[in-house]
Design a protein around this motif. Structure first.
Motif, PDB file in Angstrom:
ATOM      1  N   PRO A  27       0.817  -1.231   0.000  1.00 54.02           N
ATOM      2  CA  PRO A  27       0.000   0.000   0.000  1.00 54.02           C
ATOM      3  C   PRO A  27       0.844   1.272   0.000  1.00 54.02           C
ATOM      4  CG  PRO A  27      -0.080  -1.095   2.152  1.00 54.02           C
ATOM      5  CD  PRO A  27       0.583  -2.047   1.207  1.00 54.02           C
ATOM      6  N   ARG A  28       2.012   1.233   0.630  1.00 55.97           N
ATOM      7  CA  ARG A  28       2.871   2.420   0.641  1.00 55.97           C
ATOM      8  C   ARG A  28       3.399   2.712  -0.764  1.00 55.97           C
ATOM      9  NH1 ARG A  28       7.082   1.676   5.495  1.00 55.97           N
ATOM     10  NH2 ARG A  28       7.606   3.805   4.851  1.00 55.97           N
ATOM     11  N   LEU A  29       3.798   1.651  -1.481  1.00 53.21           N
ATOM     12  CA  LEU A  29       4.275   1.852  -2.846  1.00 53.21           C
ATOM     13  C   LEU A  29       3.150   2.377  -3.742  1.00 53.21           C
ATOM     14  CD1 LEU A  29       6.505  -1.322  -3.339  1.00 53.21           C
ATOM     15  CD2 LEU A  29       7.242   1.013  -2.888  1.00 53.21           C
ATOM     16  N   SER A  30       1.923   1.890  -3.510  1.00 51.38           N
ATOM     17  CA  SER A  30       0.786   2.387  -4.288  1.00 51.38           C
ATOM     18  C   SER A  30       0.579   3.877  -4.042  1.00 51.38           C
ATOM     19  CB  SER A  30      -0.482   1.602  -3.934  1.00 51.38           C
ATOM     20  OG  SER A  30      -0.334   0.229  -4.254  1.00 51.38           O
ATOM     21  N   GLN A  31       0.680   4.303  -2.782  1.00 57.72           N
ATOM     22  CA  GLN A  31       0.520   5.718  -2.462  1.00 57.72           C
ATOM     23  C   GLN A  31       1.633   6.550  -3.083  1.00 57.72           C
ATOM     24  OE1 GLN A  31      -2.077   7.258  -0.813  1.00 57.72           O
ATOM     25  NE2 GLN A  31      -1.016   9.090  -1.549  1.00 57.72           N
ATOM     26  N   TYR A  32       2.867   6.036  -3.015  1.00 56.75           N
ATOM     27  CA  TYR A  32       3.988   6.755  -3.624  1.00 56.75           C
ATOM     28  C   TYR A  32       3.799   6.889  -5.134  1.00 56.75           C
ATOM     29  CZ  TYR A  32       6.461   6.104   0.806  1.00 56.75           C
ATOM     30  OH  TYR A  32       6.833   6.120   2.125  1.00 56.75           O
ATOM     31  N   GLU A  33       3.287   5.836  -5.765  1.00 52.07           N
ATOM     32  CA  GLU A  33       3.056   5.899  -7.211  1.00 52.07           C
ATOM     33  C   GLU A  33       1.985   6.941  -7.547  1.00 52.07           C
ATOM     34  OE1 GLU A  33       4.236   1.277  -8.331  1.00 52.07           O
ATOM     35  OE2 GLU A  33       2.151   1.825  -7.951  1.00 52.07           O
ATOM     36  N   GLN A  34       0.930   7.016  -6.734  1.00 47.24           N
ATOM     37  CA  GLN A  34      -0.090   8.038  -6.966  1.00 47.24           C
ATOM     38  C   GLN A  34       0.489   9.444  -6.785  1.00 47.24           C
ATOM     39  OE1 GLN A  34      -3.411   7.172  -4.405  1.00 47.24           O
ATOM     40  NE2 GLN A  34      -3.781   5.162  -5.315  1.00 47.24           N
TER      41      GLN A  34
ATOM     42  N   ASP B  50       6.965  25.508  -9.987  1.00 50.91           N
ATOM     43  CA  ASP B  50       7.977  24.484 -10.274  1.00 50.91           C
ATOM     44  C   ASP B  50       8.839  24.216  -9.047  1.00 50.91           C
ATOM     45  OD1 ASP B  50       7.231  23.920 -12.833  1.00 50.91           O
ATOM     46  OD2 ASP B  50       8.636  25.307 -13.783  1.00 50.91           O
ATOM     47  N   HIS B  51       9.204  25.267  -8.340  1.00 47.84           N
ATOM     48  CA  HIS B  51       9.994  25.085  -7.124  1.00 47.84           C
ATOM     49  C   HIS B  51       9.196  24.310  -6.068  1.00 47.84           C
ATOM     50  CE1 HIS B  51      13.714  27.293  -7.883  1.00 47.84           C
ATOM     51  NE2 HIS B  51      13.000  28.190  -8.537  1.00 47.84           N
ATOM     52  N   GLN B  52       7.927  24.598  -5.925  1.00 49.18           N
ATOM     53  CA  GLN B  52       7.088  23.856  -4.985  1.00 49.18           C
ATOM     54  C   GLN B  52       6.957  22.394  -5.396  1.00 49.18           C
ATOM     55  OE1 GLN B  52       3.410  26.049  -4.944  1.00 49.18           O
ATOM     56  NE2 GLN B  52       4.261  27.768  -3.753  1.00 49.18           N
ATOM     57  N   THR B  53       6.791  22.166  -6.701  1.00 47.43           N
ATOM     58  CA  THR B  53       6.716  20.784  -7.195  1.00 47.43           C
ATOM     59  C   THR B  53       8.025  20.046  -6.939  1.00 47.43           C
ATOM     60  OG1 THR B  53       5.189  21.498  -8.937  1.00 47.43           O
ATOM     61  CG2 THR B  53       6.225  19.350  -9.203  1.00 47.43           C
ATOM     62  N   LEU B  54       9.139  20.744  -7.121  1.00 48.40           N
ATOM     63  CA  LEU B  54      10.444  20.133  -6.846  1.00 48.40           C
ATOM     64  C   LEU B  54      10.583  19.774  -5.377  1.00 48.40           C
ATOM     65  CD1 LEU B  54      13.205  19.276  -7.898  1.00 48.40           C
ATOM     66  CD2 LEU B  54      13.999  21.629  -7.535  1.00 48.40           C
ATOM     67  N   ASP B  55      10.064  20.600  -4.494  1.00 50.90           N
ATOM     68  CA  ASP B  55      10.091  20.284  -3.062  1.00 50.90           C
ATOM     69  C   ASP B  55       9.275  19.029  -2.774  1.00 50.90           C
ATOM     70  OD1 ASP B  55      11.679  22.474  -2.569  1.00 50.90           O
ATOM     71  OD2 ASP B  55      10.011  23.796  -2.025  1.00 50.90           O
ATOM     72  N   ARG B  56       8.099  18.918  -3.389  1.00 50.23           N
ATOM     73  CA  ARG B  56       7.278  17.712  -3.206  1.00 50.23           C
ATOM     74  C   ARG B  56       8.010  16.475  -3.712  1.00 50.23           C
ATOM     75  NH1 ARG B  56       1.925  18.518  -6.333  1.00 50.23           N
ATOM     76  NH2 ARG B  56       1.693  16.334  -5.636  1.00 50.23           N
ATOM     77  N   LEU B  57       8.639  16.625  -4.862  1.00 52.86           N
ATOM     78  CA  LEU B  57       9.349  15.490  -5.443  1.00 52.86           C
ATOM     79  C   LEU B  57      10.546  15.091  -4.579  1.00 52.86           C
ATOM     80  CD1 LEU B  57       9.543  13.514  -7.787  1.00 52.86           C
ATOM     81  CD2 LEU B  57      10.876  15.218  -9.038  1.00 52.86           C
ATOM     82  N   THR B  58      11.218  16.074  -3.993  1.00 58.86           N
ATOM     83  CA  THR B  58      12.348  15.780  -3.122  1.00 58.86           C
ATOM     84  C   THR B  58      11.895  14.989  -1.891  1.00 58.86           C
ATOM     85  OG1 THR B  58      13.493  17.777  -3.866  1.00 58.86           O
ATOM     86  CG2 THR B  58      14.235  16.786  -1.803  1.00 58.86           C
TER      87      THR B  58
ATOM     88  N   LEU C 223       9.237  13.080  -1.736  1.00 53.48           N
ATOM     89  CA  LEU C 223       8.861  11.747  -2.203  1.00 53.48           C
ATOM     90  C   LEU C 223      10.099  10.889  -2.435  1.00 53.48           C
ATOM     91  CD1 LEU C 223       6.772   9.707  -3.193  1.00 53.48           C
ATOM     92  CD2 LEU C 223       6.900  10.779  -5.452  1.00 53.48           C
ATOM     93  N   ALA C 224      11.125  11.473  -3.055  1.00 58.07           N
ATOM     94  CA  ALA C 224      12.358  10.727  -3.291  1.00 58.07           C
ATOM     95  C   ALA C 224      12.993  10.288  -1.975  1.00 58.07           C
ATOM     96  CB  ALA C 224      13.341  11.577  -4.098  1.00 58.07           C
ATOM     97  N   SER C 225      12.957  11.159  -0.975  1.00 57.38           N
ATOM     98  CA  SER C 225      13.505  10.808   0.334  1.00 57.38           C
ATOM     99  C   SER C 225      12.746   9.647   0.953  1.00 57.38           C
ATOM    100  CB  SER C 225      13.457  12.037   1.246  1.00 57.38           C
ATOM    101  OG  SER C 225      13.903  11.707   2.545  1.00 57.38           O
ATOM    102  N   ALA C 226      11.415   9.668   0.849  1.00 56.81           N
ATOM    103  CA  ALA C 226      10.607   8.580   1.411  1.00 56.81           C
ATOM    104  C   ALA C 226      10.871   7.261   0.681  1.00 56.81           C
ATOM    105  CB  ALA C 226       9.122   8.942   1.339  1.00 56.81           C
ATOM    106  N   VAL C 227      10.916   7.324  -0.654  1.00 57.44           N
ATOM    107  CA  VAL C 227      11.141   6.106  -1.438  1.00 57.44           C
ATOM    108  C   VAL C 227      12.522   5.514  -1.142  1.00 57.44           C
ATOM    109  CG1 VAL C 227      11.440   5.211  -3.783  1.00 57.44           C
ATOM    110  CG2 VAL C 227       9.540   6.741  -3.265  1.00 57.44           C
ATOM    111  N   GLU C 228      13.542   6.363  -1.097  1.00 58.38           N
ATOM    112  CA  GLU C 228      14.889   5.867  -0.822  1.00 58.38           C
ATOM    113  C   GLU C 228      15.003   5.345   0.599  1.00 58.38           C
ATOM    114  OE1 GLU C 228      17.319   5.361  -2.964  1.00 58.38           O
ATOM    115  OE2 GLU C 228      15.891   6.018  -4.484  1.00 58.38           O
TER     116      GLU C 228
END
Length: 435
Positions: free
Chosen positions: A219-226, A249-257, A259-264
């Motif tokens: 379920p965590r991977l599903s949430q990350y994919e969404q 774009d800067h706000q989106t980059l913060d969200r992506l950062t 997400l990347a931290s959580a996935v890693e």
């Protein structure tokens, strides 16, 4: 001749953990305890305590393997990376009418010592090994008193020199039971057979430790994919390059950062477990192949049972690992794409800023040139006035009209001042260029 310092250790590694000699009849009890590094050392000290109480030689410091005879029981102790195993072997024959597994090999060891073994018990097995003739070989023996016949698994093993039966269920005493009917074969070969059976069960459970991890991650991977899909949609929706879009774009980059931290973080926490599952599952398949199983009519072989039950679980774990790896790669690609987009937008802003600076610099230059023209006029005016005053004072001797001298000096002074300003500009340009 210079010897490599590790030669002896590397050479002896192939002879480490030899198979035990097991006769028939025999009773074998086996326990596997999951341990952390501290508990692994405690297990070593716990074994030393038992041997010391019985006035037996202790294991060598840092030992990973030790065997010792304790009365009628032979104890085999092994320390591995994340678990410690205890194997107890006795050759006491069963009395007439004694049921199987009524008294097992570990029952000869102090119950208090067994209860205090460090770690968490993951695997526990009893193996009853006896000559085939004792239970008859003309028909399938009746094991209903000790095994669940509805879940019975069995096969001919060791190229037809033995039969193995089990239900792979945990009995009331907390142990899984195996019955081995042995024909004439060497004690060393029986030991190899028993060891393979115990390792199959051990590595099966160790590999299955990853299944709850895979189920928890799903379920965590599903949430990350969404979340990643939402971020990608936000990237695709930001089409212009104005300040508002750049801020988004800067706000989106913060969200992506984030997400990347959580996935890693999830990847780092579970990657070792998934890798271990693959290694253990490979060992299970190797040990099953080494049994050289042949089916018994009406029963599943151990290999068939594991293929049906264990393989889907391992596929689930492998799918979760691949999904996690793919998600990490997608997040990385998305991060690179968004960073490139932000960098391009910043470069456009920098170009606009530089163009604005160039326009301002041009205006400042024009203003400076205007001021310099006025400065030339002012300097010429004052200098010509000084010349006029000079000739006015010297008129009795020079006989030159002051106004005429003042008028003649104006172009000369103006040209001289202009040339001086130009030379000053050239010197400043060479100095700025480092000449």
């Amino acid at each position: 001749m210079l010897e490599h310092p590790l030669r002896q250790q590397l050479h002896n590694e192939i002879h480490a953990r030899p198979f035990e000699r097991v006769g028939a009849p025999a009773q074998v009890s086996h326990q596997v305890m999951l341990v952390n590094p501290a508990e692994s050392q405690q297990a070593f000290e716990h074994l030393s305590e038992l041997l010391g109480n019985l006035h037996l030689p202790p294991p060598s410091m840092g030992s990973m393997f030790h065997t010792e005879r304790i009365g009628p029981v032979r104890l085999r102790w092994e320390r591995h990376g994340e678990f410690v195993s205890y194997t107890f072997i006795t050759h006491d024959p069963l009395g007439p009418g004694d049921p199987l597994f009524q008294r097992c090999a570990c029952d000869r060891i102090s119950a208090d010592w067994l209860a205090r073994i460090p770690g968490q018990r993951l695997c526990a097995n009893h193996v009853a090994l006896m000559p085939e003739g004792e239970l008859g070989c003309d028909a399938l023996p009746d094991f209903s008193a000790v095994l669940d016949v509805d879940a019975l698994v069995g096969s001919d093993v060791a190229d037809g020199h033995a039969q193995v039966f089990t239900d792979l269920r945990i009995a009331a005493d907390g142990f899984t039971r195996f019955i081995v009917l042995s024909k004439a074969m060497s004690a060393r070969r029986r030991g190899r057979l028993v060891q393979r059976l115990l390792e199959i069960e051990t590595y099966r459970l160790l590999s299955l430790l990853t299944l709850p991890v895979a189920r928890e991650l799903t379920p965590r991977l599903s949430q990350y994919e969404q979340d990643l899909v939402s971020i990608m949609n936000a990237i695709g929706g930001n089409g212009s390059s104005d300040d508002a879009e750049t801020q988004r774009d800067h706000q989106t980059l913060d969200r992506l950062t984030l997400l990347a931290s959580a996935v890693e973080g999830v990847y780092a926490a579970s990657h070792g477990r998934f890798t271990a599952a693959n290694a253990y599952y490979d060992l299970v398949n190797r040990r099953v192949a080494e049994l050289h199983e042949k089916p018994i009519f009406g029963l599943q072989t151990i290999g068939q049972f594991l293929e049906r039950r264990l393989a889907p679980a391992m596929q689930t774990c492998a799918w979760a690992a691949r999904r996690q790896q793919a998600l990490s790669e997608r997040v990385s690609r998305c991060s690179n794409l968004l960073r490139t987009r932000v960098e391009v937008a910043m470069q456009q802003q920098n170009r606009s800023l530089l163009a604005s600076l160039n326009r301002r610099q041009y205006l400042q230059l024009r203003l400076q040139q205007t001021v310099e023209g006025l400065s030339v006029a002012a300097i010429t005016y004052y200098m010509a006035s000084l010349v006029g005053h000079l000739f006015e004072a010297a008129e009795p001797w020079l006989h030159i009209q002051p106004k005429l001298a003042e008028g003649i000096s104006i172009p000369i002074i103006a040209l001289t001042v202009w040339i001086a300003l130009q030379r000053m500009h050239h010197r400043l340009e060479r100095a700025s260029e480092g000449r």
